[in-house]
Structures are given as C-alpha cells and as structure tokens.
Scaffold this active site. Structure first.
Site, PDB file in Angstrom:
ATOM      1  N   ASN A   2    -118.200  18.818 -23.444  1.00 19.57           N
ATOM      2  CA  ASN A   2    -119.419  18.036 -23.294  1.00 19.57           C
ATOM      3  C   ASN A   2    -119.691  17.828 -21.804  1.00 19.57           C
ATOM      4  OD1 ASN A   2    -121.122  15.727 -22.920  1.00 19.57           O
ATOM      5  ND2 ASN A   2    -120.764  15.148 -25.041  1.00 19.57           N
ATOM      6  N   LYS A  33    -120.158  14.197 -20.541  1.00 19.62           N
ATOM      7  CA  LYS A  33    -118.911  13.454 -20.344  1.00 19.62           C
ATOM      8  C   LYS A  33    -118.264  13.853 -19.030  1.00 19.62           C
ATOM      9  CE  LYS A  33    -117.423  12.514 -25.061  1.00 19.62           C
ATOM     10  NZ  LYS A  33    -116.352  12.739 -26.055  1.00 19.62           N
ATOM     11  N   ASP A  55    -112.084  10.519 -26.966  1.00 21.72           N
ATOM     12  CA  ASP A  55    -112.800  10.827 -28.202  1.00 21.72           C
ATOM     13  C   ASP A  55    -113.525   9.550 -28.593  1.00 21.72           C
ATOM     14  OD1 ASP A  55    -113.591  12.473 -30.345  1.00 21.72           O
ATOM     15  OD2 ASP A  55    -112.191  11.421 -31.645  1.00 21.72           O
TER      16      ASP A  55
END
Length: 77
Positions: free
Chosen positions: A11, A14, A75
């Site tokens: 990602n 992120k 996560d």
C-alpha cells in the site's frame, strides 16, 4: 548513514505515511519499500488478529532479506 527499515506493505499510501512520520519526527531512518528490495509477493495474512497479521507480514519479508535490515508491518484492517 541512516539505518534502513523496510515497510512490509504494498500500500503506497501507508509507505508515504511512514516516510512522513520519519521526516516530521526527525528520526533519520532510511525508509524503504518491499519493491526497493525487489520483493513482490502476496503474503497470506491468516492470523486471527491485526497484530498476528502484522507479524506474519514482517516475518515473511524479513526471511527474504539480509538479516541486518529491520522490517516494520502493520495491519489496520
């Protein structure tokens, strides 16, 4: 030279967030992506908690690289 740390995520937002926090906090780490290390894998996140899934990702990436580089994963669902 700054210490390298791989962020175990595909990602890109992120990754950008980790880079921003590193810069704003003046931490001086060399934030790298999995792609920077040529890692392009789909990690099976089969843990029962977010913490377990983050550990699974970090361990999978760490097992593929030089052991002198730290790996961080999260996560958040």
């Amino acid at each position: 030279m700054s210490k390298p740390i791989i962020i175990a995520t595909s990602n890109m937002q992120k990754l950008k967030d980790f880079i921003r926090v590193n810069e704003e906090g003046n931490y001086h780490y060399n934030i790298l992506s999995m792609r920077d290390y040529g890692i392009d894998i789909d990690i099976n996140e089969d843990g029962e908690t977010y913490q377990e899934n983050a550990y699974i990702k970090a361990k999978a990436v760490h097992n593929m690289i030089s052991k002198d580089v730290d790996v961080i994963a999260d996560d958040c669902g």
